[in-house]
Design a protein around this motif. Structure first.
Motif, short mmCIF file in Angstrom:
data_model
loop_
_atom_site.label_atom_id
_atom_site.label_comp_id
_atom_site.label_asym_id
_atom_site.label_seq_id
_atom_site.Cartn_x
_atom_site.Cartn_y
_atom_site.Cartn_z
N UNK A 158 0.83 -1.21 0.00
CA UNK A 158 0.00 0.00 0.00
C UNK A 158 0.86 1.25 0.00
N UNK A 159 1.97 1.21 0.74
CA UNK A 159 2.89 2.36 0.75
C UNK A 159 3.45 2.61 -0.65
N UNK A 160 3.88 1.50 -1.31
CA UNK A 160 4.40 1.64 -2.68
C UNK A 160 3.34 2.23 -3.60
N UNK A 161 2.08 1.80 -3.43
CA UNK A 161 0.99 2.31 -4.27
C UNK A 161 0.81 3.82 -4.08
N UNK A 162 0.81 4.25 -2.81
CA UNK A 162 0.64 5.68 -2.56
C UNK A 162 1.84 6.49 -3.05
N UNK A 163 3.05 5.95 -2.95
CA UNK A 163 4.23 6.64 -3.49
C UNK A 163 4.10 6.78 -5.01
#
Length: 493
Positions: free
Chosen positions: A75-80
């Motif tokens: 999810x962090x990668x997606x938001x980045x």
């Protein structure tokens, strides 16, 4: 549950691939026309869609908990990825330079940076607080209090910031426009987040105005053609308005020959009756030009033209309390024509007698001319006779000088001094003036109407012979000057 699972399978198996194909196709179509937007869509296609697909598979199909480390990491990668693609989209939609790409919005650099910062900070807070469940309440409280203190300290700056944004959206003016607000006038040369810079050529200075002040003002926008200026003048009720309006409309006569049209955006004058005053009729003349430092000199010149026009037309400029009227002491003369006062008739008669081409006339004819002659006053650089138009009559220079404006192939034909004459083409029906004559100084001229000259030529054979010889002599002199100048011009070339 099977239906929900089937729905997610269809979305992930068909929906996302189709969405990816559409984004890729749209990006290819925009590559030439809008490369920045095409690049932003490519980043959505390459970074956001794959990471989003992995996240949905983990959450919806594999039922991985959002609290597990692998799920949080994806999810962090997606938001980045959303941050990277979002910044590119903002760059594609807004610009701080000239609008060179179609459909880009030009905004000040501060708004540009704020938009990107707000997006990054908002997503960053969500990642830290929402995805990784870090308690940010203390930080948020501290930031909120600090923001309130900063907002109070910078309320004027923030007001200018918000006002600048509203001005950019509303667009009441643009760079290059001439505007007036609260008595301040100038040309907009710069517009940014803080305010607007105006150029005021009249005082050779620039004026910086905060956006907050502009947002509260009534703005008159004249576009990029300059301001409208007006000149007010009052004439007596004895002067017919139709004659006054016609004379005022002719004030721009000769502007092109004198190259005065370069100072005007609209060469036409707009004349009207303003009101019927206590002592006379008030008229207004409008003209359009820029507010440069030459405007005051131009206005002085324009007012001097009005003065000399009034003098030669016989108009009366009334005094505030009483009006001085010119009374025709000798009857039988039309009231609308400016007349010579009796005490000047002797002066004019003596002057006419001194001119060689009037020597053949007897004293009675001279006195009759002196009585009916029109005295015309012209200011410096006013056009007296214009090439290509019929002459009013036969002109004699009494005081001052006039010059013949250079015509095609003719350079410096000469200066007309006291005693010189022109306008003889009025004696030939259907003929027009071959030259333009302009006052070289403030000048006073005598105008003899064509009908009077023709009558004298017909009834006084000796005078007619003298005038024909005089006109022929002037024509030969003119032709000789033309040939000499034309020959010199050819030799030089």
């Amino acid at each position: 549950m099977n239906r929900v699972l089937l729905g997610w399978l269809l979305f992930l198996g068909l929906g996302l691939p189709i969405l990816g194909l559409l984004l890729n196709e749209l990006s290819e179509r925009l590559r030439q026309r809008q490369p920045a937007l095409s690049s932003a869509l490519q980043k959505v296609y390459r970074y956001v869609l794959p990471s989003l697909a992995v996240l949905l598979v983990m959450r919806q199909l594999l039922k991985v908990s959002s609290e597990q480390g692998s799920s949080r990491l994806v999810e962090t990668v997606t938001w980045v990825a959303i941050i990277v693609a979002g910044v590119s989209l903002i760059n594609a939609i807004f610009t701080t330079s000239d609008q060179s790409i179609q459909r880009q919005l030009r905004v000040p650099n501060l708004f540009f940076q704020v938009a990107r910062s707000v997006m990054v900070l908002a997503i960053g807070f969500h990642i830290i607080g929402g995805v990784w469940a870090v308690d940010l309440s203390g930080i948020i409280t501290a930031v909120g209090v600090s923001s309130l203190v900063v907002a109070l300290a910078l309320q004027d700056t923030l007001s200018n910031l918000v006002s600048g944004l509203l001005l950019l959206i509303a667009k009441p003016f643009k760079v290059g426009d001439w505007i007036i607000f609260n008595g301040v006038k100038g040309r907009v040369i710069e517009q940014n987040w803080w305010g607007v810079t105006l150029e005021h050529r009249g005082w050779q200075k620039t004026i910086s105005v905060p956006n907050g002040a502009l947002s509260k003002a009534t703005i008159d926008n004249f576009g990029n053609d300059g301001f409208w200026y007006s000149v007010e003048v009052e004439f007596s009720y004895e002067d017919p308005p139709n004659r006054v309006l016609a004379a005022l409309n002719g004030l721009n006569r000769g502007f092109k020959e004198l190259e005065l049209d370069q100072f005007l955006y609209d060469l036409n004058l707009y004349v009207g009756i303003q009101e019927f005053g206590a002592s006379g009729i008030k008229y207004v003349v409008w003209y359009k030009r820029t507010a440069d430092r030459k405007n005051r000199l131009f206005k002085n010149y324009f007012l001097s033209r009005i003065y000399h026009m009034a003098q030669r037309e016989g108009f009366t400029i009334p005094y505030p309390i009483s009006v001085q009227y010119k009374i025709d002491a000798v009857g039988g003369v039309p009231a609308q024509m400016p007349q010579v006062s009796i005490n000047r008739e002797g002066e004019i008669a003596n002057y006419l007698r001194s001119l060689p081409y009037f020597l053949s006339l007897d004293q009675e004819d001279i006195n009759d001319l002196a009585h009916k002659i029109q005295v015309k006053e012209y200011g410096l650089d006013e056009v007296i006779v214009q090439a290509g138009k019929p002459d009013e009559g036969f002109y004699i220079v009494y005081r001052g000088q006039a010059r013949i404006l250079a015509t095609s192939g003719l350079e410096n034909p000469g200066i007309l001094k006291e005693g010189d004459s022109f306008g003889e083409m009025a004696l030939f029906p259907g003929e027009v003036s071959p030259v333009t004559v302009i006052a070289n100084t403030d000048a006073e001229l005598f105008l003899i109407e064509t009908s009077m000259m023709v009558k004298l030529i017909q009834n006084r054979s000796k005078f007619g012979f003298e005038m024909i010889r005089f006109i022929d002599s002037k024509k030969r002199s003119f032709d000789q000057t033309y040939k000499l100048n034309g020959h010199a011009k050819s030799s030089v070339s």
